[in-house]
Design an enzyme around this catalytic site. Structure first.
Site, PDB file in Angstrom:
ATOM      1  N   TYR A  96     104.741 -57.876  56.840  1.00 15.38           N
ATOM      2  CA  TYR A  96     103.439 -57.292  56.528  1.00 15.38           C
ATOM      3  C   TYR A  96     102.770 -58.098  55.408  1.00 15.38           C
ATOM      4  O   TYR A  96     102.966 -59.304  55.348  1.00 15.38           O
ATOM      5  CB  TYR A  96     103.580 -55.784  56.233  1.00 15.38           C
ATOM      6  CG  TYR A  96     102.274 -55.127  56.519  1.00 15.38           C
ATOM      7  CD1 TYR A  96     101.753 -55.104  57.809  1.00 15.38           C
ATOM      8  CD2 TYR A  96     101.492 -54.618  55.488  1.00 15.38           C
ATOM      9  CE1 TYR A  96     100.496 -54.599  58.076  1.00 15.38           C
ATOM     10  CE2 TYR A  96     100.239 -54.100  55.749  1.00 15.38           C
ATOM     11  CZ  TYR A  96      99.745 -54.095  57.039  1.00 15.38           C
ATOM     12  OH  TYR A  96      98.496 -53.598  57.289  1.00 15.38           O
ATOM     13  N   ARG A 149      87.963 -55.833  60.202  1.00 11.05           N
ATOM     14  CA  ARG A 149      88.127 -56.065  58.757  1.00 11.05           C
ATOM     15  C   ARG A 149      89.619 -56.122  58.461  1.00 11.05           C
ATOM     16  O   ARG A 149      90.218 -55.144  58.035  1.00 11.05           O
ATOM     17  CB  ARG A 149      87.432 -54.946  57.971  1.00 11.05           C
ATOM     18  CG  ARG A 149      87.110 -55.303  56.548  1.00 11.05           C
ATOM     19  CD  ARG A 149      87.907 -54.458  55.567  1.00 11.05           C
ATOM     20  NE  ARG A 149      89.327 -54.449  55.920  1.00 11.05           N
ATOM     21  CZ  ARG A 149      90.190 -53.548  55.527  1.00 11.05           C
ATOM     22  NH1 ARG A 149      89.820 -52.554  54.821  1.00 11.05           N
ATOM     23  NH2 ARG A 149      91.481 -53.623  55.854  1.00 11.05           N
ATOM     24  N   LYS A 167     102.468 -53.146  61.113  1.00  8.20           N
ATOM     25  CA  LYS A 167     102.510 -51.779  60.558  1.00  8.20           C
ATOM     26  C   LYS A 167     103.539 -50.929  61.281  1.00  8.20           C
ATOM     27  O   LYS A 167     104.252 -50.140  60.667  1.00  8.20           O
ATOM     28  CB  LYS A 167     101.123 -51.120  60.679  1.00  8.20           C
ATOM     29  CG  LYS A 167     100.216 -51.516  59.529  1.00  8.20           C
ATOM     30  CD  LYS A 167      99.723 -50.318  58.757  1.00  8.20           C
ATOM     31  CE  LYS A 167      99.584 -50.641  57.297  1.00  8.20           C
ATOM     32  NZ  LYS A 167      98.391 -50.127  56.636  1.00  8.20           N
ATOM     33  N   GLU A 238      93.319 -48.562  61.904  1.00  9.63           N
ATOM     34  CA  GLU A 238      93.702 -49.590  60.942  1.00  9.63           C
ATOM     35  C   GLU A 238      92.718 -50.753  60.954  1.00  9.63           C
ATOM     36  O   GLU A 238      92.433 -51.310  62.011  1.00  9.63           O
ATOM     37  CB  GLU A 238      95.101 -50.082  61.350  1.00  9.63           C
ATOM     38  CG  GLU A 238      95.732 -51.017  60.371  1.00  9.63           C
ATOM     39  CD  GLU A 238      96.107 -50.348  59.068  1.00  9.63           C
ATOM     40  OE1 GLU A 238      96.512 -49.174  59.085  1.00  9.63           O
ATOM     41  OE2 GLU A 238      95.971 -50.994  58.037  1.00  9.63           O
ATOM     42  N   ASP A 239      92.226 -51.100  59.780  1.00  9.14           N
ATOM     43  CA  ASP A 239      91.411 -52.306  59.612  1.00  9.14           C
ATOM     44  C   ASP A 239      90.189 -52.383  60.528  1.00  9.14           C
ATOM     45  O   ASP A 239      89.861 -53.442  61.071  1.00  9.14           O
ATOM     46  CB  ASP A 239      92.289 -53.565  59.726  1.00  9.14           C
ATOM     47  CG  ASP A 239      93.125 -53.764  58.459  1.00  9.14           C
ATOM     48  OD1 ASP A 239      93.051 -52.888  57.569  1.00  9.14           O
ATOM     49  OD2 ASP A 239      93.842 -54.767  58.340  1.00  9.14           O
ATOM     50  N   ASP A 261      94.499 -45.366  57.673  1.00  7.28           N
ATOM     51  CA  ASP A 261      95.364 -45.745  56.551  1.00  7.28           C
ATOM     52  C   ASP A 261      94.598 -46.444  55.438  1.00  7.28           C
ATOM     53  O   ASP A 261      94.926 -46.278  54.263  1.00  7.28           O
ATOM     54  CB  ASP A 261      96.507 -46.637  57.041  1.00  7.28           C
ATOM     55  CG  ASP A 261      97.543 -46.794  55.954  1.00  7.28           C
ATOM     56  OD1 ASP A 261      97.968 -45.772  55.393  1.00  7.28           O
ATOM     57  OD2 ASP A 261      97.915 -47.937  55.627  1.00  7.28           O
ATOM     58  N   ASP A 262      93.577 -47.205  55.804  1.00  2.00           N
ATOM     59  CA  ASP A 262      92.809 -47.936  54.780  1.00  2.00           C
ATOM     60  C   ASP A 262      92.075 -46.970  53.866  1.00  2.00           C
ATOM     61  O   ASP A 262      91.888 -47.240  52.684  1.00  2.00           O
ATOM     62  CB  ASP A 262      91.798 -48.880  55.436  1.00  2.00           C
ATOM     63  CG  ASP A 262      92.467 -49.731  56.490  1.00  2.00           C
ATOM     64  OD1 ASP A 262      93.392 -50.460  56.127  1.00  2.00           O
ATOM     65  OD2 ASP A 262      92.097 -49.629  57.679  1.00  2.00           O
ATOM     66  N   ASN A 401      94.192 -57.599  48.762  1.00  2.00           N
ATOM     67  CA  ASN A 401      95.154 -58.396  49.508  1.00  2.00           C
ATOM     68  C   ASN A 401      94.431 -59.464  50.313  1.00  2.00           C
ATOM     69  O   ASN A 401      93.256 -59.290  50.621  1.00  2.00           O
ATOM     70  CB  ASN A 401      95.908 -57.490  50.506  1.00  2.00           C
ATOM     71  CG  ASN A 401      96.910 -56.616  49.813  1.00  2.00           C
ATOM     72  OD1 ASN A 401      97.623 -57.051  48.931  1.00  2.00           O
ATOM     73  ND2 ASN A 401      96.960 -55.364  50.237  1.00  2.00           N
TER      74      ASN A 401
END
Ligand code: NAD
Length: 538
Positions: A96, A149, A167, A238-239, A261-262, A401
């Site tokens: 990850y 993203r 993930k 996610e993202d 999750d973000d 990150n």
């Protein structure tokens, strides 16, 4: 172990979930017709793990280690997860963040093994057929992205698939969700990244990103069909890019078992870190003022949960919002700004406009600054010194990150604040020696929470995930930080303890689902034991 029947002969060696490599016992070799197909001597699991570590040790670059691990996973998933569960803190940064950023960027060039579902705009109207084609008989957790993203790296199109794959590996490694019951999904809706559109090896749709009804139909069909085939499945967003992330979350949040999750997982982890900082500062969360550098998914998710945490202490909810302020690419988010997206508006306060972050610090006087803008080196020496001037123990979270995007390093934070900073980061940093003291900064790593949230939700079969569930997981995680951790400046438990941490956080999440009448499974007598026993051990 696998959901399919027991294979024999070469088929057993070619099934990643059944293959044990040279760790098949003599009896298993007899029973499965393997004698002569693999070398004579039987290795123990430990020996296989060490053999693999010897191979991995030959590679220096994290991306090369990632490629080796991916090959291993494609042939022997049990061994892959043995490595990951035994050496989680060593291999998590490979599987990850930060390495997964590069894994995504090179996804089309390094592609070898398909894993999960690649749903594209071409499937609109036919998503059911694709879902039916998935080999998984049961699925507990899906992680889905549209690649818009990816970390702080922006639009990666189909290459973003590296994220759901990574993930879900953490769901198994950290919280024991069975690998056969995880499903990564990428929604290939095009990309606006010219360099991919011009790359002959790019594996996604060669068109600009789709927005509007067709996009929504793909998402909706996917969610409907996934839940039809696997009722009770948890879907983790996610993202996704900013606008879709907030929109999709509010559309589905209280209808299906899902979370982002973000926005929400990040919030839970960061709020846990703040509770730990309170134990060191011996102050209360309602005494703090949080200034965010960045005003996107992470910032707004964290700020919302911090305001919830403050309100849960009896502070008026409108007043609680004033404890969080945002600073975006156009400067401080203030009440008089007319260009604000809906998710920023609750945090637009009566403040003077400024485009200078130090000015914003002087004006707002935060006790904590939280970097989530993916703009590297923005917590300069001057910023850090200003925080140390205002606070006896300034809280500095540099969460962007991958490492190349971090607002500052751990060392920079400790040196500029003369060892006073309470620091956490998005990517890992090594311990720092400063004036005879060793500081052990830890990552505000989402893995402390999202796998455990999934575990708790799956064990209880929660109908959905209210925001309060994320506060429950934050409080439980903070409780698990020991006095020894705090003494060395660690605001989180060691990642090597992630499995026992996940059991406790998962049990707290499940308990919440039972207490609130959300659970669809029968409540076990001993929840922690039930959660522990549910976990897959490779
Ligand atoms: P996002 O795209 O939703 O938000 C980014 C925000 O940064 C936007 O509000 C944008 O206006 C702002 N921004 C851009 N340039 C700026 C500038 N020059 N000055 C001030 N603000 C600027 O992204 P996100 O999901 O919020 O993630 C942001 C970063 O946080 C990423 O690097 C991500 O990897 C990291 N993150 C870390 C963790 C963690 O450590 N646990 C969790 C989530 C996200």
């Amino acid at each position: 172990m696998s959901q399919c029947c027991k294979h024999t002969g070469t088929a057993a060696l070619r099934c990643p979930l059944q293959n044990k490599g040279v760790a098949f016992t003599k009896e298993e070799r007899e029973e499965r017709g393997l004698s002569g197909l693999i070398p004579t001597a039987v290795s123990t699991d430990d020996q296989q793990v060490e053999r693999m570590r010897e191979i991995l040790g030959r590679f220096e670059k994290p991306i090369d280690k990632a490629l080796v691990l991916e090959s291993l996973r494609a042939t022997n998933e049990r061994l892959y997860f043995q490595l990951l569960t035994r050496y989680t803190d060593e291999y998590m940064p490979i599987v990850y963040t930060p390495t997964v950023g590069e894994t995504c960027q090179r996804f089309s060039h390094f592609f070898r093994y398909p894993r999960g579902l690649f749903l594209s705009l071409e499937h609109v109207g036919h998503v059911r057929e694709v879902i039916e084609r998935a080999p998984n008989q049961e699925v507990d957790v899906i992680v889905v992205t549209d690649g818009e993203r990816i970390l702080g790296l922006g639009d990666q199109g189909l290459n973003g698939m590296g994220i759901p794959v990574g993930k879900l590996a953490l769901y198994t490694a950290c919280a024991g969700i069975h690998p056969a019951k995880t499903l990564p999904v990428v929604l290939d809706v095009g990309t606006n990244r010219e360099e991919y559109l011009n790359d002959p090896l790019y594996l996604g749709l060669r068109q600009q990103r789709c927005r509007g009804p067709e996009y929504d139909q793909l998402v909706d069909e996917f969610i409907t069909e996934a839940r039809r085939r696997w009722p009770g499945v948890l879907i983790q967003f996610e993202d996704f890019g900013n606008s879709n992330a907030f929109r999709l979350l509010s559309k589905y949040q209280d209808k299906v078992l899902c979370f982002n999750d973000d926005i929400q997982g990040t919030a839970s982890v960061v709020v846990a870190g703040m509770y730990s900082a309170m134990r060191i500062k011996k102050e209360k969360i309602e005494d703090q003022r949080f200034l965010f550098f960045g005003a996107g998914e992470a910032a707004c998710g964290i700020a919302t949960l911090l305001a919830d945490a403050i309100a849960s202490e009896g502070v008026d909810p409108a007043e609680a919002l004033k404890h969080c302020a945002l600073f975006d690419s156009k400067g401080l988010v203030t009440a008089q700004r007319t260009d604000l997206a809906a998710h920023k508006k609750p945090f637009a306060h009566e403040l003077a406009d400024t485009k200078c972050f130090i000015e914003a610090i002087r004006q707002y006087k935060p006790t904590a600054i939280i970097g989530v803008a993916a703009q590297p080196k923005t917590f300069t020496k001057e910023v850090l010194e200003e925080m140390a001037k205002l606070n006896e123990r300034p809280i500095i979270f540099a969460l962007s990150n991958p490492t190349s995007r971090a607002e500052c390093t751990a060392e920079e934070a400790y040196v500029a604040t003369k060892g006073k900073a309470l620091f956490a980061s998005g990517s890992p940093f090594a311990p720092v020696e400063y004036e005879g003291k060793t500081f052990v900064p830890r990552q505000g790593n989402n893995s402390y929470v999202f796998p455990a949230l999934g575990l708790g939700a799956v064990v209880s079969r929660s109908k959905w995930m209210p925001n309060e569930m994320f506060l429950v997981s934050a409080k439980k995680l903070a409780e698990l930080v020991t006095e020894e951790d705090l003494a060395q400046g660690s605001l989180y438990p060691p990642l090597s303890d992630i499995r026992p941490v996940s059991v406790k956080v998962g049990a707290a999440v499940a308990a919440y689902a039972y207490d609130k009448g959300l659970a669809q499974n029968e409540r076990p007598a001993d929840l922690e034991k039930a959660v522990d026993e549910f976990m897959y051990r490779p």
